[in-house]
Design a protein around this motif. Structure first.
Motif, PDB file in Angstrom:
ATOM      1  N   ARG A  53       9.242  -4.779  -5.475  1.00  0.00           N
ATOM      2  CA  ARG A  53       9.388  -3.350  -5.173  1.00  0.00           C
ATOM      3  C   ARG A  53      10.440  -2.709  -6.085  1.00  0.00           C
ATOM      4  NH1 ARG A  53       7.344  -1.103  -0.478  1.00  0.00           N
ATOM      5  NH2 ARG A  53       5.988  -2.513   0.715  1.00  0.00           N
ATOM      6  N   ALA A 109      -1.863   1.756 -10.778  1.00  0.00           N
ATOM      7  CA  ALA A 109      -2.431   2.847 -11.567  1.00  0.00           C
ATOM      8  C   ALA A 109      -2.060   2.650 -13.025  1.00  0.00           C
ATOM      9  CB  ALA A 109      -1.900   4.188 -11.056  1.00  0.00           C
ATOM     10  N   THR A 127      -2.850   1.004  -6.179  1.00  0.00           N
ATOM     11  CA  THR A 127      -4.165   1.593  -5.889  1.00  0.00           C
ATOM     12  C   THR A 127      -5.065   0.681  -5.070  1.00  0.00           C
ATOM     13  OG1 THR A 127      -5.064   0.778  -7.988  1.00  0.00           O
ATOM     14  CG2 THR A 127      -4.071   2.986  -7.979  1.00  0.00           C
ATOM     15  N   LYS A 164       9.474   0.379  -8.888  1.00  0.00           N
ATOM     16  CA  LYS A 164      10.160   1.677  -8.962  1.00  0.00           C
ATOM     17  C   LYS A 164      10.567   2.021 -10.391  1.00  0.00           C
ATOM     18  CE  LYS A 164      12.088   1.436  -4.278  1.00  0.00           C
ATOM     19  NZ  LYS A 164      13.352   1.263  -3.483  1.00  0.00           N
ATOM     20  N   ARG A 219       0.824  -1.215   0.000  1.00  0.00           N
ATOM     21  CA  ARG A 219       0.000   0.000   0.000  1.00  0.00           C
ATOM     22  C   ARG A 219       0.853   1.257   0.000  1.00  0.00           C
ATOM     23  NH1 ARG A 219      -5.237   0.883   3.948  1.00  0.00           N
ATOM     24  NH2 ARG A 219      -5.834   2.955   3.182  1.00  0.00           N
ATOM     25  N   ASP A 220       2.076   1.162   0.504  1.00  0.00           N
ATOM     26  CA  ASP A 220       2.921   2.369   0.566  1.00  0.00           C
ATOM     27  C   ASP A 220       3.613   2.697  -0.756  1.00  0.00           C
ATOM     28  OD1 ASP A 220       5.041   0.575   0.333  1.00  0.00           O
ATOM     29  OD2 ASP A 220       5.751   0.829   2.381  1.00  0.00           O
ATOM     30  N   VAL A 221       3.443   1.830  -1.771  1.00  0.00           N
ATOM     31  CA  VAL A 221       4.028   2.097  -3.095  1.00  0.00           C
ATOM     32  C   VAL A 221       3.114   3.082  -3.833  1.00  0.00           C
ATOM     33  CG1 VAL A 221       4.747   1.088  -5.284  1.00  0.00           C
ATOM     34  CG2 VAL A 221       5.071  -0.196  -3.148  1.00  0.00           C
ATOM     35  N   PRO A 222       3.630   4.204  -4.305  1.00  0.00           N
ATOM     36  CA  PRO A 222       2.761   5.252  -4.875  1.00  0.00           C
ATOM     37  C   PRO A 222       1.843   4.786  -5.991  1.00  0.00           C
ATOM     38  CG  PRO A 222       4.971   6.112  -4.503  1.00  0.00           C
ATOM     39  CD  PRO A 222       5.032   4.655  -4.212  1.00  0.00           C
ATOM     40  N   ILE A 223       2.273   3.867  -6.844  1.00  0.00           N
ATOM     41  CA  ILE A 223       1.426   3.474  -7.981  1.00  0.00           C
ATOM     42  C   ILE A 223       0.448   2.357  -7.635  1.00  0.00           C
ATOM     43  CG2 ILE A 223       3.105   4.186  -9.721  1.00  0.00           C
ATOM     44  CD1 ILE A 223       3.819   1.215 -10.099  1.00  0.00           C
TER      45      ILE A 223
END
Length: 441
Positions: free
Chosen positions: A435, A384, A370, A439, A364-368
């Protein structure tokens, strides 16, 4: 000269690969040459971590000696015998063992060669059962949006994955679809969501109200929708489907091709959720992925009704496959079930599941990312979309392979289904590699 003519001697061009971007693959192939334990090796000898148990097929790990030896013994004794009007010992042994594992009452087993064939078989059983009882008007089926039930005409008709349907016409008549269970209020929930279960299941009641309950042969769902991105049923959903089916005499079919054989920490998802269907399809992990095989478990009284309706010395069910209950596949399946018992693999899956789901939730902490969700040893993360739906997901699959990770994507959803023998360190490696890839995309 056309591109295909120019490449006519390319050894990659003659194989039309399933569910694959063939042109891209020919330019940048991802070929797996060897497997052992939780790892693959590519043709360059590079090691790859398998995070999806083959294709949900191989929870006991690759290269199990016990299965290989059982298959070898069977080939030395009997390679093949016709399944129509003749039997082989392994089919009866395997059906008996499966009957001991399955939910109570589901103790008649019909064998097939794939999950797609198992679904077709279950649909035919449902239609014939109603017909011999004088309910021949029950011809309709109810499936679900984003459901996957294989690629044969019956399966993709009741399934609800758009890309599996839109190139092939209208499909079977008389098929309706309920809404899927992936809803906003349950976003980022691990396990069963609290919202929408009864309302979503009441789509079946709305089909009854529209078409008449006495026209519907069966409702078919995956307890956990796998291929579309691990959609876990909200609380009360499966129970409500069961109640509606009971009220109107509709058969309930669970497609457990993906979530059967320990994937939920129980033998079958029906056990995990406490809801017993009338028919249950299974495949994939039945042989630990070693030999193609599938089966349909049928409620005892359904089979007996079909048998009793036929005259003496007559075939009761005009359906079957050349490789139904293949003796070598039966040997692989029997050895696989023994492995599950001897190594207590379903309990190992249950013990590993909380650690696995914790890592899924942490994405959940990975920006992309959703959404994250999961149940047992099934987990998914939605990404996303980039400029085109599915572009980012495909990039993840390709880059993961380059980094030494084999995973599955559905559109822009990354799917994990690790082996039951996976260690904590291997889980850490799996998600560390993911992860790194996320990135880069």
């Amino acid at each position: 000269m056309s591109p295909s003519a120019a490449r006519s001697n390319d050894p990659l061009i003659h194989h039309w690969m399933p569910f694959t971007a063939n042109r891209q693959f020919q330019d940048s192939p991802r070929i797996i040459a060897r497997a052992e334990g939780v790892h693959y090796w590519n043709t360059a000898g590079e090691k790859l971590l398998d995070s999806v148990s083959g294709l949900y097929t191989t929870p006991a790990g690759h290269g199990r000696r016990e299965i290989r030896e059982a298959v070898t013994r069977q080939l030395e004794e009997l390679d093949y015998a016709p399944p129509f009007q003749y039997g082989v010992p392994g089919t009866f042994r395997l059906a008996h063992e499966l009957a001991q594992m399955l939910p109570a009452g589901l103790n008649r087993v019909f064998f097939a060669g794939s999950g797609s064939e198992a679904v077709e078989s279950a649909m035919k059983v449902a239609i014939q059962y109603h017909r011999v009882r004088g309910h021949g008007q029950r011809q309709r089926f109810v499936g679900r949006a984003r459901g996957y039930h294989g690629v044969n005409f019956g399966g993709w008709s009741v399934g609800g994955m758009v890309k599996n349907r839109d190139a092939f016409g209208l499909g079977l008549p008389g098929v309706s679809h309920m809404r899927h269970t992936h809803i906003e209020p349950n976003r980022f929930v691990i396990g069963q969501g609290d919202h929408g279960g009864i309302d979503l299941a009441d789509d079946l009641q709305r089909m009854v109200d529209l078409h008449g309950g006495d026209t519907i042969a069966a409702c078919i769902v995956e307890p956990i929708a796998g291929s579309t991105g691990i959609l876990v049923p909200p609380k009360g959903y499966l129970e409500r489907l069961r109640a509606i089916c009971d009220k109107y005499g509709i058969l309930l079919i669970f497609d457990e091709v993906i979530c059967g054989f320990g994937r939920t920490g129980h033998a079958f998802a029906a056990d995990a959720f406490g809801v017993t269907p009338d028919l249950l399809t299974m495949a994939k992990a039945i042989t630990n992925g070693n030999i193609p095989m599938a089966a349909v478990a049928v409620r005892e009284d359904i089979q007996q009704t079909i048998l009793d309706a036929a005259g003496p010395d007559t075939i009761e069910f005009f359906h079957g496959y050349t490789y139904s209950g293949h003796p070598v596949a039966c040997a692989a399946a029997l050895a696989t079930l023994k492995l599950y018992r001897d190594d207590d693999l379903f309990a190992r899956a249950a013990a590993l599941a909380p650690k696995f789901l914790e890592r899924i939730a942490a994405l959940r902490d990975v920006p992309i990312v959703t959404d994250t969700r999961g149940y047992g040893l099934l987990g998914a993360a939605d990404l996303a979309s980039d400029t085109t739906p599915g572009k980012r997901g495909f990039a993840v699959l390709r880059k993961a392979f380059e980094q030494g990770l084999v995973l599955r994507v559905a559109g822009d959803t990354v799917i994990f289904s690790p082996m039951f023998i996976t260690t904590d360190d291997q889980l850490d490696e799996m998600f560390s590699l993911l992860r790194t890839v996320l990135k880069q995309v």
